[in-house]
Design an enzyme around this catalytic site. Structure first.
Site, PDB file in Angstrom:
ATOM      1  N   CYS A 266       7.933  56.063  17.873  1.00 56.01           N
ATOM      2  CA  CYS A 266       7.801  54.973  16.669  1.00 56.01           C
ATOM      3  C   CYS A 266       6.478  55.248  15.672  1.00 56.01           C
ATOM      4  CB  CYS A 266       8.034  53.487  16.809  1.00 56.01           C
ATOM      5  SG  CYS A 266       6.549  53.045  18.171  1.00 56.01           S
TER       6      CYS A 266
ATOM      7  N   LYS B 283      17.636  44.210  28.491  1.00 55.79           N
ATOM      8  CA  LYS B 283      18.617  45.071  28.305  1.00 55.79           C
ATOM      9  C   LYS B 283      18.110  46.564  27.825  1.00 55.79           C
ATOM     10  CE  LYS B 283      21.187  46.720  24.808  1.00 55.79           C
ATOM     11  NZ  LYS B 283      21.280  48.039  25.354  1.00 55.79           N
TER      12      LYS B 283
HETATM   13  P1  NAD Z   1      18.183  50.798  17.964  1.00 59.76           P
HETATM   14  O1  NAD Z   1      17.628  49.768  17.047  1.00 59.76           O
HETATM   15  O2  NAD Z   1      19.444  51.589  17.654  1.00 59.76           O
HETATM   16  O3  NAD Z   1      18.352  50.589  19.637  1.00 59.76           O
HETATM   17  C1  NAD Z   1      17.520  49.916  20.370  1.00 59.76           C
HETATM   18  C2  NAD Z   1      18.087  48.903  21.099  1.00 59.76           C
HETATM   19  O4  NAD Z   1      18.899  47.770  20.415  1.00 59.76           O
HETATM   20  C3  NAD Z   1      19.123  49.481  22.076  1.00 59.76           C
HETATM   21  O5  NAD Z   1      18.892  48.801  23.518  1.00 59.76           O
HETATM   22  C4  NAD Z   1      20.602  48.990  21.449  1.00 59.76           C
HETATM   23  O6  NAD Z   1      21.590  49.213  22.568  1.00 59.76           O
HETATM   24  C5  NAD Z   1      19.989  47.775  21.037  1.00 59.76           C
HETATM   25  N1  NAD Z   1      21.142  47.222  20.004  1.00 59.76           N
HETATM   26  C6  NAD Z   1      21.777  47.909  19.132  1.00 59.76           C
HETATM   27  N2  NAD Z   1      22.119  47.250  18.141  1.00 59.76           N
HETATM   28  C7  NAD Z   1      22.018  45.759  18.601  1.00 59.76           C
HETATM   29  C8  NAD Z   1      22.277  44.413  17.919  1.00 59.76           C
HETATM   30  N3  NAD Z   1      23.105  44.417  16.935  1.00 59.76           N
HETATM   31  N4  NAD Z   1      21.623  43.543  18.577  1.00 59.76           N
HETATM   32  C9  NAD Z   1      20.911  43.571  19.757  1.00 59.76           C
HETATM   33  N5  NAD Z   1      20.679  44.829  20.328  1.00 59.76           N
HETATM   34  C10 NAD Z   1      21.153  46.129  19.744  1.00 59.76           C
HETATM   35  O7  NAD Z   1      17.089  51.904  18.052  1.00 59.76           O
HETATM   36  P2  NAD Z   1      16.875  53.167  19.034  1.00 59.76           P
HETATM   37  O8  NAD Z   1      17.716  54.502  18.339  1.00 59.76           O
HETATM   38  O9  NAD Z   1      17.251  53.004  20.297  1.00 59.76           O
HETATM   39  O10 NAD Z   1      15.499  53.421  19.058  1.00 59.76           O
HETATM   40  C11 NAD Z   1      14.556  54.149  18.063  1.00 59.76           C
HETATM   41  C12 NAD Z   1      13.903  53.241  17.217  1.00 59.76           C
HETATM   42  O11 NAD Z   1      13.046  52.367  17.859  1.00 59.76           O
HETATM   43  C13 NAD Z   1      13.057  53.792  16.218  1.00 59.76           C
HETATM   44  O12 NAD Z   1      13.123  53.451  14.909  1.00 59.76           O
HETATM   45  C14 NAD Z   1      11.883  53.632  16.847  1.00 59.76           C
HETATM   46  O13 NAD Z   1      10.731  53.706  15.473  1.00 59.76           O
HETATM   47  C15 NAD Z   1      11.826  52.231  17.173  1.00 59.76           C
HETATM   48  N6  NAD Z   1      10.767  52.089  18.157  1.00 59.76           N
HETATM   49  C16 NAD Z   1       9.855  50.945  17.730  1.00 59.76           C
HETATM   50  C17 NAD Z   1       8.835  50.870  18.597  1.00 59.76           C
HETATM   51  C18 NAD Z   1       7.652  50.020  18.227  1.00 59.76           C
HETATM   52  O14 NAD Z   1       6.812  49.692  19.229  1.00 59.76           O
HETATM   53  N7  NAD Z   1       7.362  49.467  17.037  1.00 59.76           N
HETATM   54  C19 NAD Z   1       8.607  51.362  19.911  1.00 59.76           C
HETATM   55  C20 NAD Z   1       9.593  52.222  20.272  1.00 59.76           C
HETATM   56  C21 NAD Z   1      10.633  52.705  19.341  1.00 59.76           C
END
Ligand code: NAD
Length: 474
Positions: free
Chosen positions: A289, A181
Site C-alpha cells: 500500500c 477474515k
Molecule cells: P480489497 O479491498 O479487494 O479486499 C480486502 C479485503 O476485504 C479482503 O479480505 C476482501 O475479501 C474483503 N472485502 C471485499 N469486499 C468487501 C466488502 N464489501 N465488505 C467487507 N470486506 C470486503 O483489497 P485487496 O485487493 O485485497 O488489497 C489490496 C488493497 O489493500 C490495496 O488497495 C492496498 O493499498 C490496500 N492495503 C492498504 C494497507 C494500509 O495499511 N493502508 C495495507 C495493505 C494493503
C-alpha cells in the site's frame, strides 16, 4: 546481466503440513462451515493447495457470538498482566514456528521466502511482543482503559500474517475479542495462526478466524453485534464499509490504498537512492500500500538515476518464491495480474515509454517483470491510480517546491520517501508532504512502535505504536 551460472537454493517445503481442507476457527476449535468452500492456490505454480470453508451468515453470526461470550465472560474481565502472558506466548510461538510460517506464506501468497523469513514473520512476532508490553499499562496510553468489545477485522492478501498481527495484537492487548477474515487468496497463515492460538491455550472465542470472500467480509462488518470495524484493503471497499456503518455506533479504522512519491534530489547518494527506489517498488512485487510507485527525480540527475536503476533492475531475480535468492516472486492472483497488465497497457497508450527488465518468467503461475515507465505526466492514469504491482512511473522536477506539489497531487496520502544529504531539506519537505509516513534516505521501514496510517483516500486511524491503542479503547 548475470555472468555466472546460477545454482537454485530452494527452501524445503517439508516443514509445512497443508491439510486438504480447512473449516472455520470458531470458539477455539475448527468447525465445518454452513456455506460453500473455495480453493486456495499457489500463485507461482497454480497448484491447488487446499479447499477452504466460505463462511456464510450463520457462520459469521456464530463467530461473533463466540467472540461476545469470550469478551463478557473471560477476556474483557481478565487483568491486563494476565492477558499480556498470552500475547507474549503467541509472540514466542510465532518465532519458534517462524520457518513454517515463512514457507507457508511464500507458497500461498507468492512472495519470496527471504521477505517472509526476514520481514513478515519477525515483524508479526514483534507486534505481539510490543502490544503484550502495553496490556498492563493501558492507563498510560492516554486513550482510556476500557475495551470496546468485539472487533470485526478484514485484511488483504499482500501481507497476510503481518496484517493479521497488526489487527489482532492491539485488539487483544486492550481486552477486545476478535473475528478476523483473511483475504480469499491467502487464508493459510491465518489458519495456522488459529492453531497457534490453540497451542498458546488462548481462551476459546478470544480469536475467531472465518474464511471467505467479499460477501463474508460484508456480513462481518455489518453484523449488529460488532463494536469495532478494522479494515485494510482497497479504497473502493473501504468507502463501501464507511457507508454501511454510518449511522451505527461502531468505531471504524480504515487503512486503504496509496500512490507514494519517492523524491530523489540531485545531492542524494545515488547508489543508495537506487537501492531505495528498487526496495520501494519491487519489494513484495509492488503489492504494498505504501509502495514508492511514483519516482520523482530531479531533472539534473534524471538520466543518471534511470541508467543506474535499469542496470540494477537487470540483476533482480524473478521466480520461485521458495528460492532463497529470489528478489521478486509471483503476482498474487490472475485477477491482480490482469489489472497490472491493463494499467500498463493504458500507460503505453497514453504515450509513456515502457521498459521491462529482461528476465525469463516461469511457464506456470502469474508473473510480471519489473517495469519502469518514463515520460510520465501527472495526468497519466499510471501516475494517478494504484497499480499494486512491480511497475514504477517516473516523473521529473526542478525545484523542491515543484517536487512537493507533484508529490501531493494525488487523492492518496499514505507514505513518501525523500532522498537528499541535507537534513534541513528533509525536514522542510517532509513537513510539506500530506502523507502519514515519510521516510528519509530509506524506504519501507516498519516497526511496531511507530504509528502507520493515511490521509485523504488512504483512510483514517493509525496502527502501531501508542497511537494504535486508540482504536481499541474507550
Ligand atoms: P480489497 O479491498 O479487494 O479486499 C480486502 C479485503 O476485504 C479482503 O479480505 C476482501 O475479501 C474483503 N472485502 C471485499 N469486499 C468487501 C466488502 N464489501 N465488505 C467487507 N470486506 C470486503 O483489497 P485487496 O485487493 O485485497 O488489497 C489490496 C488493497 O489493500 C490495496 O488497495 C492496498 O493499498 C490496500 N492495503 C492498504 C494497507 C494500509 O495499511 N493502508 C495495507 C495493505 C494493503
Amino acid at each position: 546481466m548475470n555472468t555466472f551460472e546460477y545454482a537454485p537454493a530452494p527452501e524445503s517445503r517439508a516443514i509445512v503440513d497443508i491439510k486438504p481442507s480447512y473449516g472455520l476457527f470458531v470458539g477455539g476449535e475448527f468447525v465445518d462451515g454452513h456455506g460453500r468452500s473455495f480453493k486456495t492456490i499457489s500463485p507461482s505454480t497454480e497448484e491447488v493447495l487446499s479447499e477452504v470453508a466460505e463462511a456464510d451468515e450463520t457462520d459469521v453470526d456464530l463467530a461473533v457470538k463466540a467472540a461476545r461470550r469470550a469478551h463478557s465472560r473471560v477476556w474483557g474481565r481478565m487483568p491486563g498482566k494476565e492477558r499480556a502472558k498470552y500475547l507474549f506466548r503467541i509472540a514466542r510461538i510465532i518465532q519458534e514456528r517462524g520457518r513454517e510460517l515463512a514457507v507457508l506464506e511464500s507458497i500461498d501468497n507468492g512472495k519470496p521466502i527471504k521477505e517472509t523469513r526476514d520481514v513478515d514473520v519477525p515483524i508479526a512476532a514483534a507486534h505481539f511482543f510490543y502490544y503484550a508490553g502495553w496490556a498492563d499499562k493501558l492507563k498510560y496510553s492516554g486513550h482510556g482503559t476500557e475495551s470496546l468489545g468485539v472487533a470485526g477485522q478484514v485484511i488483504p492478501w499482500n501481507f497476510p500474517l503481518l496484517m493479521l498481527s497488526w489487527k489482532i495484537a492491539p485488539a487483544l492487548a486492550c481486552g477486545n475479542t476478535v473475528v478476523l477474515k483473511p483475504a480469499e487468496t491467502t487464508p493459510l497463515t491465518a489458519l495456522l495462526f488459529a492453531e497457534i492460538c490453540q497451542q498458546a491455550d488462548l481462551p476459546p472465542g478470544v480469536v475467531n478466524i472465518i474464511t471467505g470472500a467479499g460477501d463474508t467480509g460484508r456480513t462481518l462488518v455489518s453484523h449488529p453485534d460488532v463494536d469495532k470495524v478494522a479494515f485494510t484493503g482497497s479504497t473502493e471497499v473501504g468507502r463501501a464499509i464507511a457507508k454501511s456503518v454510518a449511522g451505527s455506533d461502531k468505531r471504524v479504522t480504515l487503512e486503504l490504498g496509496g500512490k507514494a512519491a519517492n523524491i530523489v534530489f540531485d545531492d542524494a547518494p545515488l547508489d543508495q537512492a537506487v537501492e531505495g527506489i528498487v526496495n520501494g517498488i519491487f519489494f513484495n512485487q509492488g503489492h504494498v500500500c505504501c509502495a514508492g510507485s511514483r519516482l520523482l527525480v530531479q531533472e539534473s540527475v534524471a538520466d543518471e538515476v534511470l541508467g543506474r536503476l535499469k542496470r540494477r533492475m537487470g540483476t533482480l531475480r524473478v521466480g520461485d518464491p521458495l528460492d532463497k535468492n529470489t528478489d521478486v516472486g509471483a503476482i498474487n492472483s490472475a485477477e491482480q495480474l490482469a489489472k497490472i497488465r491493463r494499467l500498463s497497457q493504458i500507460g503505453e497508450q497514453e504515450g509513456a515509454e515502457r521498459w521491462s527488465a529482461p528476465c525469463d518468467l516461469p511457464d506456470h503461475g502469474f508473473w510480471f517483470p519489473p517495469t519502469v515507465f518514463t515520460g510520465v505526466t501527472q495526468a497519466h492514469r499510471i501516475a494517478r491510480e494504484e497499480i499494486f504491482g512491480p511497475v514504477l512511473s517516473v516523473l521529473t522536477f526542478r525545484t523542491p517546491g515543484e517536487a512537493v506539489e507533484k508529490a501531493n497531487n494525488t487523492p492518496y496520502g499514505l507514505s513518501a520517501g525523500v532522498w537528499t544529504e541535507k537534513g534541513s531539506r528533509i525536514l522542510k519537505v517532509a513537513n510539506a508532504l500530506r502523507a502519514g509516513v515519510v521516510w528519509a534516505n530509506t524506504f519501507n521501514k516498519f516497526d511496531p512502535t511507530s504509528p502507520f496510517g493515511g490521509y485523504k483516500e488512504s483512510g483514517y486511524g493509525r496502527e502501531g505504536g501508542r497511537h494504535g491503542l486508540e482504536a481499541y479503547l474507550r
